[in-house]
Design a protein around this motif. Structure first.
Motif, PDB file in Angstrom:
ATOM      1  N   ASN A 168       3.258   0.645  -1.515  1.00  0.00           N
ATOM      2  CA  ASN A 168       3.620   0.314  -2.895  1.00  0.00           C
ATOM      3  C   ASN A 168       4.399  -0.994  -2.994  1.00  0.00           C
ATOM      4  O   ASN A 168       4.177  -1.787  -3.915  1.00  0.00           O
ATOM      5  CB  ASN A 168       4.419   1.454  -3.525  1.00  0.00           C
ATOM      6  CG  ASN A 168       3.552   2.679  -3.738  1.00  0.00           C
ATOM      7  OD1 ASN A 168       2.350   2.575  -3.944  1.00  0.00           O
ATOM      8  ND2 ASN A 168       4.154   3.853  -3.660  1.00  0.00           N
ATOM      9  N   ALA A 169       5.317  -1.219  -2.054  1.00  0.00           N
ATOM     10  CA  ALA A 169       6.112  -2.448  -2.078  1.00  0.00           C
ATOM     11  C   ALA A 169       5.223  -3.673  -1.894  1.00  0.00           C
ATOM     12  O   ALA A 169       5.356  -4.667  -2.619  1.00  0.00           O
ATOM     13  CB  ALA A 169       7.187  -2.400  -0.989  1.00  0.00           C
ATOM     14  N   LEU A 170       4.304  -3.605  -0.951  1.00  0.00           N
ATOM     15  CA  LEU A 170       3.453  -4.760  -0.691  1.00  0.00           C
ATOM     16  C   LEU A 170       2.401  -4.937  -1.787  1.00  0.00           C
ATOM     17  O   LEU A 170       1.928  -6.048  -2.030  1.00  0.00           O
ATOM     18  CB  LEU A 170       2.832  -4.664   0.695  1.00  0.00           C
ATOM     19  CG  LEU A 170       3.858  -4.780   1.830  1.00  0.00           C
ATOM     20  CD1 LEU A 170       3.177  -4.695   3.183  1.00  0.00           C
ATOM     21  CD2 LEU A 170       4.675  -6.047   1.726  1.00  0.00           C
ATOM     22  N   LYS A 171       2.047  -3.858  -2.472  1.00  0.00           N
ATOM     23  CA  LYS A 171       1.152  -3.978  -3.624  1.00  0.00           C
ATOM     24  C   LYS A 171       1.821  -4.856  -4.690  1.00  0.00           C
ATOM     25  O   LYS A 171       1.219  -5.782  -5.227  1.00  0.00           O
ATOM     26  CB  LYS A 171       0.840  -2.587  -4.182  1.00  0.00           C
ATOM     27  CG  LYS A 171      -0.073  -2.598  -5.392  1.00  0.00           C
ATOM     28  CD  LYS A 171      -0.510  -1.208  -5.787  1.00  0.00           C
ATOM     29  CE  LYS A 171       0.675  -0.401  -6.271  1.00  0.00           C
ATOM     30  NZ  LYS A 171       0.294   0.903  -6.823  1.00  0.00           N
ATOM     31  N   GLN A 179      -0.983 -13.585  -3.576  1.00  0.00           N
ATOM     32  CA  GLN A 179      -1.817 -13.605  -2.383  1.00  0.00           C
ATOM     33  C   GLN A 179      -2.321 -12.202  -2.079  1.00  0.00           C
ATOM     34  O   GLN A 179      -1.619 -11.218  -2.308  1.00  0.00           O
ATOM     35  CB  GLN A 179      -1.018 -14.119  -1.174  1.00  0.00           C
ATOM     36  CG  GLN A 179      -0.742 -15.605  -1.235  1.00  0.00           C
ATOM     37  CD  GLN A 179       0.075 -16.078  -0.056  1.00  0.00           C
ATOM     38  OE1 GLN A 179       1.276 -16.213  -0.169  1.00  0.00           O
ATOM     39  NE2 GLN A 179      -0.582 -16.335   1.055  1.00  0.00           N
ATOM     40  N   GLU A 180      -3.527 -12.143  -1.569  1.00  0.00           N
ATOM     41  CA  GLU A 180      -4.097 -10.872  -1.147  1.00  0.00           C
ATOM     42  C   GLU A 180      -3.466 -10.468   0.186  1.00  0.00           C
ATOM     43  O   GLU A 180      -3.255 -11.306   1.065  1.00  0.00           O
ATOM     44  CB  GLU A 180      -5.610 -11.007  -0.987  1.00  0.00           C
ATOM     45  CG  GLU A 180      -6.285  -9.735  -0.538  1.00  0.00           C
ATOM     46  CD  GLU A 180      -7.779  -9.901  -0.338  1.00  0.00           C
ATOM     47  OE1 GLU A 180      -8.471  -8.886  -0.294  1.00  0.00           O
ATOM     48  OE2 GLU A 180      -8.244 -11.049  -0.216  1.00  0.00           O
ATOM     49  N   ILE A 181      -3.176  -9.182   0.320  1.00  0.00           N
ATOM     50  CA  ILE A 181      -2.643  -8.651   1.572  1.00  0.00           C
ATOM     51  C   ILE A 181      -3.653  -7.637   2.092  1.00  0.00           C
ATOM     52  O   ILE A 181      -4.025  -6.703   1.373  1.00  0.00           O
ATOM     53  CB  ILE A 181      -1.272  -7.981   1.368  1.00  0.00           C
ATOM     54  CG1 ILE A 181      -0.276  -8.982   0.784  1.00  0.00           C
ATOM     55  CG2 ILE A 181      -0.759  -7.394   2.684  1.00  0.00           C
ATOM     56  CD1 ILE A 181       1.021  -8.352   0.310  1.00  0.00           C
ATOM     57  N   ILE A 182      -4.079  -7.830   3.323  1.00  0.00           N
ATOM     58  CA  ILE A 182      -5.014  -6.901   3.950  1.00  0.00           C
ATOM     59  C   ILE A 182      -4.297  -6.297   5.148  1.00  0.00           C
ATOM     60  O   ILE A 182      -3.959  -6.999   6.104  1.00  0.00           O
ATOM     61  CB  ILE A 182      -6.301  -7.619   4.403  1.00  0.00           C
ATOM     62  CG1 ILE A 182      -6.964  -8.313   3.216  1.00  0.00           C
ATOM     63  CG2 ILE A 182      -7.249  -6.631   5.070  1.00  0.00           C
ATOM     64  CD1 ILE A 182      -8.042  -9.302   3.603  1.00  0.00           C
ATOM     65  N   MET A 183      -4.051  -4.991   5.071  1.00  0.00           N
ATOM     66  CA  MET A 183      -3.367  -4.288   6.159  1.00  0.00           C
ATOM     67  C   MET A 183      -4.334  -3.301   6.791  1.00  0.00           C
ATOM     68  O   MET A 183      -5.008  -2.551   6.089  1.00  0.00           O
ATOM     69  CB  MET A 183      -2.162  -3.492   5.634  1.00  0.00           C
ATOM     70  CG  MET A 183      -0.916  -4.278   5.495  1.00  0.00           C
ATOM     71  SD  MET A 183       0.525  -3.224   5.195  1.00  0.00           S
ATOM     72  CE  MET A 183       0.098  -2.419   3.678  1.00  0.00           C
ATOM     73  N   LEU A 184      -4.352  -3.285   8.097  1.00  0.00           N
ATOM     74  CA  LEU A 184      -5.112  -2.277   8.837  1.00  0.00           C
ATOM     75  C   LEU A 184      -4.106  -1.411   9.554  1.00  0.00           C
ATOM     76  O   LEU A 184      -3.295  -1.905  10.344  1.00  0.00           O
ATOM     77  CB  LEU A 184      -6.063  -2.939   9.837  1.00  0.00           C
ATOM     78  CG  LEU A 184      -6.775  -1.997  10.814  1.00  0.00           C
ATOM     79  CD1 LEU A 184      -7.670  -1.013  10.066  1.00  0.00           C
ATOM     80  CD2 LEU A 184      -7.574  -2.797  11.832  1.00  0.00           C
ATOM     81  N   ASP A 185      -4.111  -0.102   9.274  1.00  0.00           N
ATOM     82  CA  ASP A 185      -3.250   0.802  10.020  1.00  0.00           C
ATOM     83  C   ASP A 185      -4.121   1.706  10.882  1.00  0.00           C
ATOM     84  O   ASP A 185      -5.313   1.449  11.054  1.00  0.00           O
ATOM     85  CB  ASP A 185      -2.288   1.566   9.093  1.00  0.00           C
ATOM     86  CG  ASP A 185      -2.956   2.604   8.209  1.00  0.00           C
ATOM     87  OD1 ASP A 185      -4.126   2.955   8.454  1.00  0.00           O
ATOM     88  OD2 ASP A 185      -2.286   3.083   7.275  1.00  0.00           O
ATOM     89  N   ALA A 186      -3.562   2.761  11.412  1.00  0.00           N
ATOM     90  CA  ALA A 186      -4.283   3.642  12.337  1.00  0.00           C
ATOM     91  C   ALA A 186      -5.441   4.371  11.664  1.00  0.00           C
ATOM     92  O   ALA A 186      -6.354   4.833  12.347  1.00  0.00           O
ATOM     93  CB  ALA A 186      -3.321   4.649  12.949  1.00  0.00           C
ATOM     94  N   LEU A 192      -4.575  -5.054  -0.838  1.00  0.00           N
ATOM     95  CA  LEU A 192      -3.590  -5.175  -1.921  1.00  0.00           C
ATOM     96  C   LEU A 192      -3.793  -6.544  -2.538  1.00  0.00           C
ATOM     97  O   LEU A 192      -3.594  -7.568  -1.881  1.00  0.00           O
ATOM     98  CB  LEU A 192      -2.184  -5.007  -1.364  1.00  0.00           C
ATOM     99  CG  LEU A 192      -2.003  -3.754  -0.488  1.00  0.00           C
ATOM    100  CD1 LEU A 192      -0.688  -3.805   0.267  1.00  0.00           C
ATOM    101  CD2 LEU A 192      -2.120  -2.499  -1.309  1.00  0.00           C
ATOM    102  N   ASN A 193      -4.212  -6.553  -3.791  1.00  0.00           N
ATOM    103  CA  ASN A 193      -4.615  -7.801  -4.398  1.00  0.00           C
ATOM    104  C   ASN A 193      -4.014  -7.931  -5.789  1.00  0.00           C
ATOM    105  O   ASN A 193      -4.403  -7.209  -6.698  1.00  0.00           O
ATOM    106  CB  ASN A 193      -6.137  -7.865  -4.457  1.00  0.00           C
ATOM    107  CG  ASN A 193      -6.654  -9.272  -4.648  1.00  0.00           C
ATOM    108  OD1 ASN A 193      -5.869 -10.214  -4.679  1.00  0.00           O
ATOM    109  ND2 ASN A 193      -7.951  -9.395  -4.760  1.00  0.00           N
ATOM    110  N   TYR A 194      -3.029  -8.833  -5.932  1.00  0.00           N
ATOM    111  CA  TYR A 194      -2.417  -9.133  -7.216  1.00  0.00           C
ATOM    112  C   TYR A 194      -1.933  -7.880  -7.947  1.00  0.00           C
ATOM    113  O   TYR A 194      -2.167  -7.697  -9.123  1.00  0.00           O
ATOM    114  CB  TYR A 194      -3.383  -9.953  -8.095  1.00  0.00           C
ATOM    115  CG  TYR A 194      -3.866 -11.187  -7.373  1.00  0.00           C
ATOM    116  CD1 TYR A 194      -3.015 -12.274  -7.188  1.00  0.00           C
ATOM    117  CD2 TYR A 194      -5.124 -11.243  -6.816  1.00  0.00           C
ATOM    118  CE1 TYR A 194      -3.427 -13.396  -6.491  1.00  0.00           C
ATOM    119  CE2 TYR A 194      -5.559 -12.363  -6.123  1.00  0.00           C
ATOM    120  CZ  TYR A 194      -4.705 -13.434  -5.962  1.00  0.00           C
ATOM    121  OH  TYR A 194      -5.119 -14.535  -5.270  1.00  0.00           O
TER     122      TYR A 194
END
Length: 196
Positions: A168-171, A179-186, A192-194
């Protein structure tokens, strides 16, 4: 069970993370007073490598170890030593934490509410929020943001699951910085985009 010296290194680290130097020094002094632990160089290094507050005790600690190394400058609490890679790394981490904390206020103004249920430590509310801001995903975002060109995607890879608070914070952060954030977790990708 009687604690061993190695256990105290974890205690020192925990005290430094929450910024409680007084508590850490009480444990440090209790090692020899209460538990008859012979202090080793590793314990001294664990204490003097704290970023907050411990440097005022540095000259005292060096004097206990080897008084011949103290000159007038180090007696005043400043040790003239070449910075190590570990110290440089800690300085960079401190900068990232400051960047994450600066974003925290902006995110709160844009609707972010820290989900402290993801903090398992029994500490006060403010400390829980600080612990959340030090999650690796947020620090990785801060580093990516500081080192990326404008509008380029920020990519974060994590080997564990991303907690709900970080998602939620990075969203919200993606909206703030544009900026778009692309996170890959396990388990999955988080795009997360705008703010979405």
């Amino acid at each position: 069970m009687k604690p061993k010296g190695q256990m105290f290194l974890g205690v020192f680290h925990a005290c430094s993370v929450v910024g409680d130097i007084v508590e850490g020094m009480l444990h440090f002094e209790s090692m020899s007073k209460n538990y008859d632990i012979v202090l080793s160089m590793e314990q001294y290094v664990g204490v003097i490598s704290w970023e907050l507050g411990a440097w005022d005790r540095c000259a005292e600690i060096v004097e206990l170890l080897d008084p011949s190394r103290l000159d007038e400058q180090s007696k005043a609490g400043f040790l003239a030593v070449k910075p190590s890679k570990e110290k440089e790394k800690k300085s960079a981490q401190s900068l990232l934490r400051l960047e994450a904390k600066g974003l925290k206020q902006l995110m709160k103004e844009d609707g972010y509410t820290p989900e402290t249920k993801f903090v398992l430590h029994d500490v006060d509310q403010e400390t829980k929020e600080d612990v959340l801001m030090a999650h690796n995903e947020k620090l990785a975002f801060a580093q990516g943001f500081m080192n990326s060109s404008a509008r380029s995607p920020i990519r974060i890879i994590k080997n564990l699951r991303v907690c709900g608070d970080c998602h939620n914070a990075l969203k919200i952060a993606s909206k703030l910085v544009g900026q778009e954030i692309i996170m890959l977790d396990a388990k999955r990708f988080h795009h997360l985009n705008y703010g979405l």
